[in-house]
Design a protein around this motif. Structure first.
Motif, PDB file in Angstrom:
ATOM      1  N   LEU A  92     -11.112   7.203  -4.258  1.00 11.26           N
ATOM      2  CA  LEU A  92     -10.913   7.504  -5.676  1.00 11.26           C
ATOM      3  C   LEU A  92     -12.177   7.362  -6.533  1.00 11.26           C
ATOM      4  CD1 LEU A  92      -8.754   8.529  -7.585  1.00 11.26           C
ATOM      5  CD2 LEU A  92      -8.119   6.157  -8.037  1.00 11.26           C
ATOM      6  N   PRO A  93     -13.005   6.321  -6.348  1.00 12.64           N
ATOM      7  CA  PRO A  93     -14.203   6.254  -7.198  1.00 12.64           C
ATOM      8  C   PRO A  93     -15.108   7.484  -7.066  1.00 12.64           C
ATOM      9  CG  PRO A  93     -13.788   4.126  -6.176  1.00 12.64           C
ATOM     10  CD  PRO A  93     -12.842   5.115  -5.527  1.00 12.64           C
ATOM     11  N   GLY A  94     -15.343   7.945  -5.850  1.00 12.07           N
ATOM     12  CA  GLY A  94     -16.178   9.134  -5.649  1.00 12.07           C
ATOM     13  C   GLY A  94     -15.517  10.394  -6.181  1.00 12.07           C
ATOM     14  N   LEU A  95     -14.207  10.487  -5.994  1.00 18.45           N
ATOM     15  CA  LEU A  95     -13.489  11.652  -6.503  1.00 18.45           C
ATOM     16  C   LEU A  95     -13.567  11.710  -8.023  1.00 18.45           C
ATOM     17  CD1 LEU A  95     -11.661  14.107  -6.125  1.00 18.45           C
ATOM     18  CD2 LEU A  95      -9.702  12.536  -6.093  1.00 18.45           C
ATOM     19  N   ILE A  96     -13.339  10.588  -8.683  1.00 13.64           N
ATOM     20  CA  ILE A  96     -13.415  10.551 -10.151  1.00 13.64           C
ATOM     21  C   ILE A  96     -14.805  10.974 -10.619  1.00 13.64           C
ATOM     22  CG2 ILE A  96     -13.322   9.046 -12.185  1.00 13.64           C
ATOM     23  CD1 ILE A  96     -10.551   9.625 -11.049  1.00 13.64           C
ATOM     24  N   ASP A  97     -15.828  10.530  -9.923  1.00 14.45           N
ATOM     25  CA  ASP A  97     -17.192  10.923 -10.273  1.00 14.45           C
ATOM     26  C   ASP A  97     -17.359  12.437 -10.168  1.00 14.45           C
ATOM     27  OD1 ASP A  97     -19.990  10.453 -10.924  1.00 14.45           O
ATOM     28  OD2 ASP A  97     -20.399  10.881  -8.800  1.00 14.45           O
ATOM     29  N   ASP A  98     -16.906  13.030  -9.082  1.00 14.54           N
ATOM     30  CA  ASP A  98     -16.995  14.486  -8.934  1.00 14.54           C
ATOM     31  C   ASP A  98     -16.172  15.209 -10.000  1.00 14.54           C
ATOM     32  OD1 ASP A  98     -18.783  14.697  -6.867  1.00 14.54           O
ATOM     33  OD2 ASP A  98     -17.318  15.348  -5.368  1.00 14.54           O
ATOM     34  N   LEU A  99     -14.979  14.701 -10.278  1.00 12.90           N
ATOM     35  CA  LEU A  99     -14.115  15.357 -11.255  1.00 12.90           C
ATOM     36  C   LEU A  99     -14.709  15.326 -12.662  1.00 12.90           C
ATOM     37  CD1 LEU A  99     -10.596  14.097 -10.108  1.00 12.90           C
ATOM     38  CD2 LEU A  99     -11.701  16.297  -9.610  1.00 12.90           C
ATOM     39  N   SER A 100     -15.516  14.323 -12.944  1.00 15.77           N
ATOM     40  CA  SER A 100     -16.123  14.236 -14.277  1.00 15.77           C
ATOM     41  C   SER A 100     -17.090  15.387 -14.533  1.00 15.77           C
ATOM     42  CB  SER A 100     -16.841  12.894 -14.451  1.00 15.77           C
ATOM     43  OG  SER A 100     -18.029  12.857 -13.663  1.00 15.77           O
ATOM     44  N   ARG A 101     -17.544  16.036 -13.476  1.00 12.91           N
ATOM     45  CA  ARG A 101     -18.479  17.151 -13.606  1.00 12.91           C
ATOM     46  C   ARG A 101     -17.835  18.508 -13.341  1.00 12.91           C
ATOM     47  NH1 ARG A 101     -21.090  13.320 -10.638  1.00 12.91           N
ATOM     48  NH2 ARG A 101     -20.849  14.479  -8.717  1.00 12.91           N
ATOM     49  N   GLN A 102     -16.550  18.525 -12.998  1.00 13.42           N
ATOM     50  CA  GLN A 102     -15.891  19.775 -12.622  1.00 13.42           C
ATOM     51  C   GLN A 102     -14.516  19.838 -13.291  1.00 13.42           C
ATOM     52  OE1 GLN A 102     -16.100  20.485  -8.309  1.00 13.42           O
ATOM     53  NE2 GLN A 102     -17.554  18.783  -8.216  1.00 13.42           N
ATOM     54  N   SER A 103     -14.479  20.350 -14.504  1.00 17.05           N
ATOM     55  CA  SER A 103     -13.245  20.299 -15.292  1.00 17.05           C
ATOM     56  C   SER A 103     -12.083  21.041 -14.638  1.00 17.05           C
ATOM     57  CB  SER A 103     -13.484  20.820 -16.704  1.00 17.05           C
ATOM     58  OG  SER A 103     -13.851  22.176 -16.672  1.00 17.05           O
TER      59      SER A 103
ATOM     60  N   THR B 234      -0.208   2.772 -15.790  1.00 16.72           N
ATOM     61  CA  THR B 234      -1.156   3.349 -14.846  1.00 16.72           C
ATOM     62  C   THR B 234      -2.600   2.926 -15.114  1.00 16.72           C
ATOM     63  OG1 THR B 234       0.273   5.284 -14.712  1.00 16.72           O
ATOM     64  CG2 THR B 234      -1.921   5.506 -13.781  1.00 16.72           C
ATOM     65  N   GLY B 235      -2.962   2.826 -16.392  1.00 14.83           N
ATOM     66  CA  GLY B 235      -4.356   2.571 -16.753  1.00 14.83           C
ATOM     67  C   GLY B 235      -4.981   1.359 -16.088  1.00 14.83           C
ATOM     68  N   PRO B 236      -4.361   0.191 -16.165  1.00 13.89           N
ATOM     69  CA  PRO B 236      -4.985  -0.988 -15.546  1.00 13.89           C
ATOM     70  C   PRO B 236      -5.148  -0.852 -14.025  1.00 13.89           C
ATOM     71  CG  PRO B 236      -3.338  -1.664 -17.141  1.00 13.89           C
ATOM     72  CD  PRO B 236      -3.190  -0.174 -16.969  1.00 13.89           C
ATOM     73  N   LEU B 237      -4.182  -0.224 -13.370  1.00 10.17           N
ATOM     74  CA  LEU B 237      -4.293  -0.056 -11.921  1.00 10.17           C
ATOM     75  C   LEU B 237      -5.412   0.913 -11.579  1.00 10.17           C
ATOM     76  CD1 LEU B 237      -1.302  -1.120 -12.411  1.00 10.17           C
ATOM     77  CD2 LEU B 237      -0.806  -0.081 -10.224  1.00 10.17           C
ATOM     78  N   LEU B 238      -5.461   2.006 -12.314  1.00  5.18           N
ATOM     79  CA  LEU B 238      -6.502   2.997 -12.082  1.00  5.18           C
ATOM     80  C   LEU B 238      -7.884   2.401 -12.346  1.00  5.18           C
ATOM     81  CD1 LEU B 238      -7.029   5.959 -11.366  1.00  5.18           C
ATOM     82  CD2 LEU B 238      -6.730   6.518 -13.770  1.00  5.18           C
ATOM     83  N   MET B 239      -8.007   1.648 -13.430  1.00  4.22           N
ATOM     84  CA  MET B 239      -9.291   1.033 -13.747  1.00  4.22           C
ATOM     85  C   MET B 239      -9.733   0.073 -12.641  1.00  4.22           C
ATOM     86  SD  MET B 239     -10.469  -1.004 -17.166  1.00  4.22           S
ATOM     87  CE  MET B 239      -9.665  -2.541 -16.776  1.00  4.22           C
ATOM     88  N   ARG B 240      -8.815  -0.758 -12.162  1.00  4.86           N
ATOM     89  CA  ARG B 240      -9.173  -1.695 -11.104  1.00  4.86           C
ATOM     90  C   ARG B 240      -9.444  -0.997  -9.781  1.00  4.86           C
ATOM     91  NH1 ARG B 240      -5.740  -7.289 -11.987  1.00  4.86           N
ATOM     92  NH2 ARG B 240      -6.399  -7.620 -14.143  1.00  4.86           N
ATOM     93  N   ALA B 241      -8.863   0.166  -9.586  1.00  5.43           N
ATOM     94  CA  ALA B 241      -9.098   0.915  -8.347  1.00  5.43           C
ATOM     95  C   ALA B 241     -10.489   1.539  -8.313  1.00  5.43           C
ATOM     96  CB  ALA B 241      -8.042   2.003  -8.173  1.00  5.43           C
ATOM     97  N   VAL B 242     -11.057   1.869  -9.467  1.00 11.16           N
ATOM     98  CA  VAL B 242     -12.341   2.581  -9.468  1.00 11.16           C
ATOM     99  C   VAL B 242     -13.529   1.721  -9.868  1.00 11.16           C
ATOM    100  CG1 VAL B 242     -11.265   4.827  -9.824  1.00 11.16           C
ATOM    101  CG2 VAL B 242     -12.070   3.553 -11.789  1.00 11.16           C
ATOM    102  N   LEU B 243     -13.291   0.583 -10.509  1.00  7.92           N
ATOM    103  CA  LEU B 243     -14.416  -0.246 -10.953  1.00  7.92           C
ATOM    104  C   LEU B 243     -14.557  -1.462 -10.055  1.00  7.92           C
ATOM    105  CD1 LEU B 243     -13.901  -0.116 -14.815  1.00  7.92           C
ATOM    106  CD2 LEU B 243     -15.576   1.130 -13.445  1.00  7.92           C
ATOM    107  N   PRO B 244     -15.699  -1.602  -9.412  1.00  4.10           N
ATOM    108  CA  PRO B 244     -15.889  -2.747  -8.517  1.00  4.10           C
ATOM    109  C   PRO B 244     -15.993  -4.057  -9.307  1.00  4.10           C
ATOM    110  CG  PRO B 244     -17.925  -1.487  -8.715  1.00  4.10           C
ATOM    111  CD  PRO B 244     -16.862  -0.736  -9.473  1.00  4.10           C
ATOM    112  N   GLY B 245     -15.576  -5.130  -8.665  1.00  5.24           N
ATOM    113  CA  GLY B 245     -15.744  -6.451  -9.239  1.00  5.24           C
ATOM    114  C   GLY B 245     -14.616  -6.929 -10.128  1.00  5.24           C
ATOM    115  N   LEU B 246     -13.627  -6.098 -10.391  1.00  7.35           N
ATOM    116  CA  LEU B 246     -12.506  -6.525 -11.219  1.00  7.35           C
ATOM    117  C   LEU B 246     -11.493  -7.281 -10.363  1.00  7.35           C
ATOM    118  CD1 LEU B 246     -11.938  -3.364 -13.431  1.00  7.35           C
ATOM    119  CD2 LEU B 246     -13.163  -5.450 -14.009  1.00  7.35           C
TER     120      LEU B 246
END
Length: 194
Positions: free
Chosen positions: A103-114, A159-171
C-alpha cells in the motif's frame, strides 16, 4: 470476456498474472512488482500483462480488488455491533502482508496518476467505505440515530486511522485498541456510546 482489441481473454492467464503479482508483492514489496517479473512468473509476455494492466499500480489495484473484495455487510441490528464487525474485518485487512508490503508504494504511484487513483477508489477503497455508510443508513432507518448524519465522515473516522497507520512507518500498530477507539469515535459523532 473480450478485451479492447477484440481478442478473447484467457481467464487462466488473467488469474496467473494476478497470482504472480500477489506473490511478488508479498515476497519483495511494491518495488519488486515489475511488469517483466510478473510476466516471467506468470509464464507470459510483458505485452500480455500490459494489455490487461497498463501499469504496476493498475495491476496491484486489480490484485487488491480480487483478493479483498468488499467489507462484509453485517447487519446485527445495532450500529455499534455493525461498526465493530466492519473494523474487525479491517484489522485483518490492514495487517495483511499484501497491504503492509504494497500500500505505501501504491499510494505513492497513485499520487502521480489521477486516472489510476480513480480506479483505486472505485475498485478498492470506495466499496470498502460503502459497508460503513450502509451501516449508518440502516441505523437511521431503525431510528437508532438521527437523520442527517454525515455518513462519509463516519467512514473517514473508521478508515482514516487504519489507512494512515498502514502507510506511515513508525506509528502505533493496527490492533484491537485502534478498532475500539475508531468505533468509539464514530459512535460519539452520531451521539451514541459504545
Amino acid at each position: 470476456m473480450v478485451n479492447i482489441a477484440g481478442r478473447p481473454r484467457q481467464e487462466s492467464l488473467d488469474r496467473a498474472i494476478l497470482d504472480a503479482a500477489v506473490r511478488l508483492l508479498v515476497e519483495h514489496g511494491y518495488g519488486g512488482v515489475r511488469i517483466d517479473a510478473v510476466a516471467t512468473a506468470a509464464g507470459t509476455t510483458r505485452a500480455a500483462v500490459y494489455r490487461r494492466h497498463g501499469s504496476v499500480a493498475a495491476l496491484v489495484t486489480a490484485a487488491y480488488a480480487r483478493e479483498f473484495g468488499v467489507d462484509p455487510g453485517v447487519d446485527t441490528g445495532s450500529l455499534a455491533a455493525d461498526l465493530r464487525a466492519i473494523q474487525e474485518h479491517r484489522l485483518a485487512l490492514f495487517n495483511h502482508p499484501l497491504i503492509t508490503r504494497g500500500l505505501p508504494g501504491l499510494i505513492d504511484d497513485l499520487s502521480r496518476q489521477s486516472e489510476l487513483a480513480d480506479a483505486f477508489w472505485s475498485d478498492f477503497l470506495g466499496p470498502r467505505r460503502a459497508a460503513a455508510t450502509e451501516a449508518v443508513r440502516r441505523a437511521v432507518a431503525r431510528g437508532e440515530i438521527e437523520p442527517g448524519v454525515d455518513k462519509e465522515w463516519i467512514s473517514d473516522l473508521l478508515t482514516g486511522p487504519l489507512l494512515m497507520r498502514a502507510v506511515l512507518p513508525g506509528l502505533e500498530p493496527i490492533d484491537d485498541a485502534l478498532v475500539r477507539r475508531t468505533v468509539a469515535a464514530a459512535l460519539r459523532e452520531v451521539g451514541l456510546r459504545d
